[in-house]
Design a protein around this motif. Structure first.
Motif, mmCIF file in Angstrom:
data_model
loop_
_atom_site.group_PDB
_atom_site.id
_atom_site.type_symbol
_atom_site.label_atom_id
_atom_site.label_comp_id
_atom_site.label_asym_id
_atom_site.label_seq_id
_atom_site.Cartn_x
_atom_site.Cartn_y
_atom_site.Cartn_z
ATOM 1 N N THR A 38 0.852 -1.188 0.000
ATOM 2 C CA THR A 38 0.000 0.000 0.000
ATOM 3 C C THR A 38 0.889 1.239 0.000
ATOM 4 O OG1 THR A 38 -1.631 -1.215 1.281
ATOM 5 C CG2 THR A 38 -1.885 1.170 1.208
ATOM 6 N N MET A 39 0.566 2.159 -0.892
ATOM 7 C CA MET A 39 1.356 3.402 -0.980
ATOM 8 C C MET A 39 0.454 4.620 -0.813
ATOM 9 S SD MET A 39 4.284 2.868 -3.915
ATOM 10 C CE MET A 39 4.926 4.533 -3.657
ATOM 11 N N ALA A 40 1.073 5.766 -0.570
ATOM 12 C CA ALA A 40 0.353 7.043 -0.579
ATOM 13 C C ALA A 40 1.273 8.095 -1.189
ATOM 14 C CB ALA A 40 -0.062 7.446 0.830
ATOM 15 N N ASN A 41 0.660 9.067 -1.823
ATOM 16 C CA ASN A 41 1.415 10.127 -2.502
ATOM 17 C C ASN A 41 1.124 11.443 -1.790
ATOM 18 O OD1 ASN A 41 2.181 8.190 -4.517
ATOM 19 N ND2 ASN A 41 0.110 8.376 -5.320
ATOM 20 N N LEU A 42 2.150 11.987 -1.146
ATOM 21 C CA LEU A 42 1.972 13.203 -0.334
ATOM 22 C C LEU A 42 2.522 14.395 -1.103
ATOM 23 C CD1 LEU A 42 1.550 10.964 1.732
ATOM 24 C CD2 LEU A 42 3.014 12.186 3.328
ATOM 25 N N PHE A 43 1.630 15.158 -1.700
ATOM 26 C CA PHE A 43 2.076 16.305 -2.499
ATOM 27 C C PHE A 43 1.699 17.593 -1.797
ATOM 28 C CE2 PHE A 43 3.873 14.889 -6.591
ATOM 29 C CZ PHE A 43 3.851 13.528 -6.334
ATOM 30 N N ASP A 62 -0.381 -3.250 -9.266
ATOM 31 C CA ASP A 62 -1.410 -3.902 -8.436
ATOM 32 C C ASP A 62 -1.310 -3.537 -6.963
ATOM 33 O OD1 ASP A 62 -2.539 -5.214 -10.607
ATOM 34 O OD2 ASP A 62 -1.070 -6.847 -10.469
ATOM 35 N N MET A 63 -0.931 -2.309 -6.696
ATOM 36 C CA MET A 63 -0.842 -1.882 -5.299
ATOM 37 C C MET A 63 -2.115 -1.143 -4.905
ATOM 38 S SD MET A 63 2.982 -0.433 -5.595
ATOM 39 C CE MET A 63 3.310 -0.333 -3.895
ATOM 40 N N ASP A 64 -2.332 -1.041 -3.589
ATOM 41 C CA ASP A 64 -3.397 -0.165 -3.111
ATOM 42 C C ASP A 64 -2.812 1.220 -2.933
ATOM 43 O OD1 ASP A 64 -5.575 -1.864 -3.004
ATOM 44 O OD2 ASP A 64 -4.890 -2.740 -1.115
ATOM 45 N N VAL A 65 -3.584 2.228 -3.290
ATOM 46 C CA VAL A 65 -3.124 3.613 -3.161
ATOM 47 C C VAL A 65 -4.114 4.359 -2.276
ATOM 48 C CG1 VAL A 65 -2.421 5.684 -4.397
ATOM 49 C CG2 VAL A 65 -2.298 3.464 -5.552
ATOM 50 N N LEU A 66 -3.640 4.822 -1.115
ATOM 51 C CA LEU A 66 -4.524 5.586 -0.232
ATOM 52 C C LEU A 66 -4.434 7.064 -0.599
ATOM 53 C CD1 LEU A 66 -4.276 4.181 3.416
ATOM 54 C CD2 LEU A 66 -5.612 3.382 1.470
ATOM 55 N N PRO A 67 -5.572 7.712 -0.822
ATOM 56 C CA PRO A 67 -5.527 9.135 -1.184
ATOM 57 C C PRO A 67 -5.082 10.010 -0.026
ATOM 58 C CG PRO A 67 -7.802 8.381 -0.996
ATOM 59 C CD PRO A 67 -6.937 7.178 -0.757
ATOM 60 N N PHE A 68 -4.324 11.056 -0.331
ATOM 61 C CA PHE A 68 -3.890 12.019 0.687
ATOM 62 C C PHE A 68 -4.041 13.412 0.093
ATOM 63 C CE2 PHE A 68 -0.701 14.868 2.453
ATOM 64 C CZ PHE A 68 -0.867 14.690 3.822
ATOM 65 N N GLU A 69 -4.748 14.281 0.766
ATOM 66 C CA GLU A 69 -4.926 15.653 0.283
ATOM 67 C C GLU A 69 -4.224 16.592 1.258
ATOM 68 O OE1 GLU A 69 -6.078 16.491 -2.540
ATOM 69 O OE2 GLU A 69 -6.906 14.537 -3.086
ATOM 70 N N ALA A 70 -3.100 17.139 0.852
ATOM 71 C CA ALA A 70 -2.328 18.004 1.755
ATOM 72 C C ALA A 70 -3.187 19.149 2.290
ATOM 73 C CB ALA A 70 -1.106 18.555 1.025
ATOM 74 N N GLY A 71 -4.049 19.699 1.439
ATOM 75 C CA GLY A 71 -4.862 20.854 1.814
ATOM 76 C C GLY A 71 -5.962 20.544 2.823
ATOM 77 N N PHE A 72 -6.191 19.252 3.085
ATOM 78 C CA PHE A 72 -7.208 18.860 4.077
ATOM 79 C C PHE A 72 -6.597 17.985 5.155
ATOM 80 C CE2 PHE A 72 -9.558 19.911 0.285
ATOM 81 C CZ PHE A 72 -10.596 20.683 0.781
ATOM 82 N N SER A 73 -5.272 18.041 5.291
ATOM 83 C CA SER A 73 -4.599 17.154 6.241
ATOM 84 C C SER A 73 -4.278 17.900 7.530
ATOM 85 C CB SER A 73 -3.306 16.634 5.616
ATOM 86 O OG SER A 73 -2.368 17.684 5.532
ATOM 87 N N ALA A 95 5.186 2.494 1.392
ATOM 88 C CA ALA A 95 6.079 3.434 0.706
ATOM 89 C C ALA A 95 5.330 4.734 0.436
ATOM 90 C CB ALA A 95 6.564 2.836 -0.610
ATOM 91 N N LEU A 96 6.088 5.816 0.433
ATOM 92 C CA LEU A 96 5.495 7.145 0.243
ATOM 93 C C LEU A 96 6.227 7.886 -0.856
ATOM 94 C CD1 LEU A 96 5.354 8.212 3.986
ATOM 95 C CD2 LEU A 96 3.369 7.827 2.523
ATOM 96 N N VAL A 97 5.462 8.552 -1.695
ATOM 97 C CA VAL A 97 6.053 9.526 -2.605
ATOM 98 C C VAL A 97 5.775 10.882 -1.969
ATOM 99 C CG1 VAL A 97 6.001 10.530 -4.909
ATOM 100 C CG2 VAL A 97 5.537 8.076 -4.598
ATOM 101 N N ILE A 98 6.800 11.713 -1.825
ATOM 102 C CA ILE A 98 6.595 13.014 -1.182
ATOM 103 C C ILE A 98 7.150 14.137 -2.062
ATOM 104 C CG2 ILE A 98 7.029 14.448 0.869
ATOM 105 C CD1 ILE A 98 7.365 11.905 2.492
ATOM 106 N N ARG A 99 6.332 15.154 -2.260
ATOM 107 C CA ARG A 99 6.803 16.413 -2.861
ATOM 108 C C ARG A 99 6.588 17.505 -1.818
ATOM 109 N NH1 ARG A 99 5.259 18.862 -8.699
ATOM 110 N NH2 ARG A 99 6.825 17.314 -9.265
#
Ligand code: NCD
Length: 292
Positions: A38-43, A62-73, A95-99
Motif C-alpha cells: 500500500t502506498m500514498a502520494n503526499l504532495f 497492483d498496489m493499493d493507493v490511499l488518497p492524501f490531500e495536503a490541503g485537508f490534512s 512506501a510514500l512519494v513526497i513532494r
C-alpha cells in the motif's frame, strides 16, 4: 536501494537497471513483487504529471493507493512532516512519494521511519524520477547517452530538474550545457547566448520559468524572454535534423517555448510523460524488492 531521494543515490549500473526494467514494463512485463503493498502520494506542492503518473504506476503494479490531500490534512493544524509520516507508518503504508517545498525535507525521514521514501521533488533541490524519465527518453531516442550534447535552457537556478539532470546525465557520458540569463545561473556554469548552442545540440531541454520561486524584485517580460531565451520557431529551424525537444512541463506557452512547437515532430514532451509511468513502476519495484 531502500529509498530514492536524489540521483546521487543511484550508481550508473542502477540507472541502467531501471531503464531496462522500465522498457520491460513498456513491453508488457508484470510486477514480480512477492507481497501486496500500500502506498500514498503526499504532495505539498502542486502537481498534475508527477502525482498522476506515480498513481498510475502504483496501480499498474497492483498496489493499493490511499488518497492524501495536503490541503485537508493535519498539516494545517501544525503537524510536522515527520509526525504525518509516522501516522502513515502506523496505519501500515509501505512506501510514500513526497513532494515538498523545503529542500532536503527527506533528511528528517530517511533512516528514521519505516516506509520507503521516494522524492517527488524537494524545493529547488532534487527530482530524481523526472531525471530518470528524461534519461530514458534520450536513451530510447539515441540508444546511448554517451557524447550526446544536452542543452538545458531557462530558469536553471530554481530548477530541481536541472539539478538532478546535471549530475546524472554527466555520469552517463552526456555533454551537458546550461543556457540562461545571468541572474538565473546560480551555482551552474552557463552561457547566456542560446543561439550559440542550437545547431550543436542533440537535445534541447527547455525549463519552465518558475514564477512561484521568484521574489518579484526584477521585472519580467514574456516577449523579451521568449526572444532571448525561448525556443522560437526560428530557432527550431536551426536544430540538427536528428535532435529532439524536451520539457518537464508544465510549459508556459510562448514564453520558454513557442506554442506551435509543443507537439511538433521533434518534440518528445508527451513521450516524457508516457515514459514517466514505466520509470516510476521500475523505481517502486526496485525499492520494494530491496526491502523484501
Ligand atoms: C517539474 C517540477 O515540478 O519540478 N515538473 C514536473 O514534475 N514535471 C518542473 C516544473 O514545475 O517546472
Amino acid at each position: 536501494m531502500k529509498n530514492l531521494v536524489s540521483m546521487k543515490d543511484l550508481s550508473v549500473e542502477q540507472i541502467r537497471a531501471i531503464l531496462e526494467q522500465a522498457q520491460a514494463f513498456r513491453e508488457g512485463a508484470k510486477s514480480t513483487l512477492k507481497n501486496h503493498y500500500t502506498m500514498a502520494n503526499l504532495f505539498f506542492e502542486p502537481s498534475t504529471r508527477t502525482k498522476m503518473s506515480f498513481e498510475m504506476a502504483e496501480r499498474k503494479l497492483d498496489m493499493d493507493v490511499l488518497p492524501f490531500e495536503a490541503g485537508f490534512s493535519s498539516t494545517l493544524k501544525g503537524e510536522t512532516l515527520y509526525d504525518t509520516v509516522k501516522v502513515l507508518e502506523a496505519i501500515g503504508i509501505d512506501a510514500l512519494v513526497i513532494r515538498h517545498e523545503e529542500n532536503n525535507y527527506f533528511e528528517s525521514l530517511v533512516g528514521k521511519v519505516k516506509p520507503a521514501i521516494i522524492n517527488g521533488g524537494d524545493g529547488t533541490g532534487n527530482h530524481p524520477t523526472q531525471s530518470l524519465l528524461d534519461i530514458y527518453t534520450i536513451w530510447q531516442e539515441f540508444g546511448t547517452l554517451k557524447d550526446k550534447v544536452v542543452s538545458i535552457v531557462g530558469d536553471i537556478s530554481h530548477s530541481r530538474v536541472a539539478r538532478s539532470n546535471a549530475d546524472a546525465l554527466t555520469r552517463l557520458g552526456a555533454k551537458v550545457r546550461f543556457v540562461c540569463p545571468p541572474e538565473w545561473q546560480g551555482e551552474f556554469e552557463a552561457v547566456n547566448d542560446f543561439d550559440e548552442v542550437i545547431a550543436s545540440s542533440d537535445v534541447i531541454m527547455m525549463l519552465r520559468v518558475q514564477h512561484e520561486r521568484h521574489d518579484g524584485a526584477t521585472s519580467f517580460s514574456k516577449e523579451g524572454y521568449h526572444e532571448a531565451f525561448g525556443l522560437t520557431i526560428e530557432r527550431e529551424k536551426r536544430m540538427k535534423e536528428s535532435s529532439i525537444i524536451m520539457h518537464p512541463a508544465p510549459f508556459n506557452r510562448d514564453v520558454e517555448i513557442a506554442s506551435e512547437l509543443i507537439e511538433c515532430d521533434r518534440s518528445r514532451i508527451f513521450k516524457q510523460m508516457e515514459n514517466g509511468v514505466f520509470i516510476r513502476m521500475a523505481v517502486i519495484e526496485m525499492i520494494l524488492k530491496g526491502r523484501e
